[in-house]
Design an enzyme around this catalytic site. Structure first.
Site, mmCIF file in Angstrom:
data_model
loop_
_atom_site.group_PDB
_atom_site.id
_atom_site.type_symbol
_atom_site.label_atom_id
_atom_site.label_comp_id
_atom_site.label_asym_id
_atom_site.label_seq_id
_atom_site.Cartn_x
_atom_site.Cartn_y
_atom_site.Cartn_z
ATOM 1 N N SER A 65 57.137 36.316 43.281
ATOM 2 C CA SER A 65 57.663 36.926 44.497
ATOM 3 C C SER A 65 56.743 36.593 45.669
ATOM 4 O O SER A 65 55.560 36.940 45.654
ATOM 5 C CB SER A 65 57.739 38.441 44.333
ATOM 6 O OG SER A 65 57.892 39.032 45.610
ATOM 7 N N HIS B 64 61.177 34.058 43.993
ATOM 8 C CA HIS B 64 61.811 35.356 44.239
ATOM 9 C C HIS B 64 61.542 35.764 45.686
ATOM 10 O O HIS B 64 60.395 35.847 46.128
ATOM 11 C CB HIS B 64 61.236 36.389 43.270
ATOM 12 C CG HIS B 64 61.886 37.729 43.334
ATOM 13 N ND1 HIS B 64 63.069 38.018 42.691
ATOM 14 C CD2 HIS B 64 61.514 38.880 43.951
ATOM 15 C CE1 HIS B 64 63.398 39.280 42.911
ATOM 16 N NE2 HIS B 64 62.471 39.825 43.687
ATOM 17 N N MET C 4 64.097 43.081 52.715
ATOM 18 C CA MET C 4 64.105 44.542 52.904
ATOM 19 C C MET C 4 64.478 44.858 54.342
ATOM 20 O O MET C 4 64.040 44.163 55.272
ATOM 21 C CB MET C 4 62.725 45.111 52.605
ATOM 22 C CG MET C 4 62.191 44.740 51.228
ATOM 23 S SD MET C 4 60.649 45.613 50.911
ATOM 24 C CE MET C 4 60.097 44.781 49.411
ATOM 25 N N ASP D 102 62.163 38.584 48.514
ATOM 26 C CA ASP D 102 62.509 39.993 48.720
ATOM 27 C C ASP D 102 62.929 40.250 50.163
ATOM 28 O O ASP D 102 62.130 40.103 51.089
ATOM 29 C CB ASP D 102 61.299 40.879 48.398
ATOM 30 C CG ASP D 102 61.008 40.928 46.907
ATOM 31 O OD1 ASP D 102 61.938 41.254 46.153
ATOM 32 O OD2 ASP D 102 59.856 40.652 46.519
ATOM 33 N N GLY E 259 54.750 39.299 41.558
ATOM 34 C CA GLY E 259 54.224 39.076 42.896
ATOM 35 C C GLY E 259 52.716 39.048 42.897
ATOM 36 O O GLY E 259 52.089 37.992 42.866
HETATM 37 C C1 DX5 Z 1 59.454 45.345 45.077
HETATM 38 C C2 DX5 Z 1 59.937 43.928 45.091
HETATM 39 C C3 DX5 Z 1 59.204 43.071 44.134
HETATM 40 C C4 DX5 Z 1 57.734 42.926 44.430
HETATM 41 C C5 DX5 Z 1 57.019 42.822 43.126
HETATM 42 O O1 DX5 Z 1 60.334 46.149 45.772
HETATM 43 O O2 DX5 Z 1 61.311 43.851 44.746
HETATM 44 O O3 DX5 Z 1 59.814 41.799 43.966
HETATM 45 O O4 DX5 Z 1 57.440 41.788 45.211
HETATM 46 O O5 DX5 Z 1 55.650 42.834 43.356
HETATM 47 P P1 DX5 Z 1 54.604 43.099 42.178
HETATM 48 O O6 DX5 Z 1 54.787 42.022 41.146
HETATM 49 O O7 DX5 Z 1 53.301 43.050 42.877
HETATM 50 O O8 DX5 Z 1 54.916 44.458 41.602
HETATM 51 ZN ZN ZN Z 2 62.115 41.861 44.188
#
Ligand code: DX5
Ligand code: ZN
Length: 222
Positions: free
Chosen positions: A8, A31, A35, A33, A195
């Site tokens: 991510s 990936h 938001m 994200d 991530g």
């Molecule tokens: C959280 C995101 C994830 C995030 C994961 O809301 O959807 O994709 O980037 O990050 P880690 O791997 O650090 O938990």
């Molecule tokens: Zn995500």
């Protein structure tokens, strides 16, 4: 069943995204994200940034929409060339219609479930989706702790996918490390978002290899 590792870029250096994409070229998908500060209490970026990043990425994009009104925005990501577009069940009044729309544009369609969302209503709809994302943290932020309480949901899905004979990818997202990836793989996940564990590593490529090896060792022969 192949293991997919999707780093991510939420945890990447936003001042150097092209270089960061190059550091994870041994992964399977990127990936991304999205938001909107409404569906989740955080804000990232939108279509123009994704469109530009796609032009310089060595890997295809696995877009995760943590937004309200995905009906309005999701098709645009598919049109921009995202390999897969995953929207949240909690945000969509008609997930089947939206998934069909995404597939008609040529993207894989994914549906995501927050930790508290029941999987039961979606088990009979598996044919409509290419991927189900079981959130293993509350969506909104990277670097949170993996919630093992979501694993029974994943096992239910894995059983349903197996008995359906469909090729629906089962993705987990949130708190995935070399330790927690084993738990998720054993519960039936085959697609892993990571991530901070990838981008905080000294060598992201080595960390991707370690995650892949840990998952492969614990993946059930489906
Ligand atoms: C959280 C995101 C994830 C995030 C994961 O809301 O959807 O994709 O980037 O990050 P880690 O791997 O650090 O938990
Ligand atoms: Zn995500």
């Amino acid at each position: 069943m192949p293991t997919r590792i999707n780093p991510s870029i939420l945890a990447a250096d936003f001042a150097n995204l092209e270089r960061e994409l190059g550091r994870i070229a041994s992964a399977d998908l990127v990936h991304v994200d999205i938001m909107d500060n409404h569906f989740v209490p955080n804000l990232t970026f939108g279509p123009p940034v994704v469109e530009r990043l796609l032009q310089v990425s060595p890997l295809p994009f696995d877009v995760h929409l943590m937004i309200e009104n995905p009906e309005r925005w999701a098709p645009g990501y598919a049109e921009a060339g995202a390999f897969s577009v995953t929207f949240h069940a909690e945000a969509s009044p008609d997930p089947v219609a939206l998934a069909r729309r995404l597939r008609s544009i040529g993207a894989r369609a994914g549906i995501a479930l927050k930790p508290g969302t029941d999987v039961e209503p979606y088990l009979e709809l598996l044919a409509e989706f290419d991927q189900v994302l079981v959130m293993t943290v509350e969506p909104g932020f990277g670097g949170q702790r993996f919630m093992a309480s979501t694993m029974p949901k994943l096992s239910r899905l894995a059983d349903a996918v197996r008995s359906s004979g469909l090729d629906v990818w089962l993705q987990v997202d949130g708190g995935i490390t070399e330790e927690t990836i084993v738990i998720a793989a054993e519960a039936g996940a085959n697609t892993f978002v990571a991530g901070s564990s990838v981008f905080n590593a000294a060598d992201p490529a080595e960390q991707i290899a370690r995650l892949r090896a840990a998952a492969d060792e614990h993946t059930h022969a489906h």
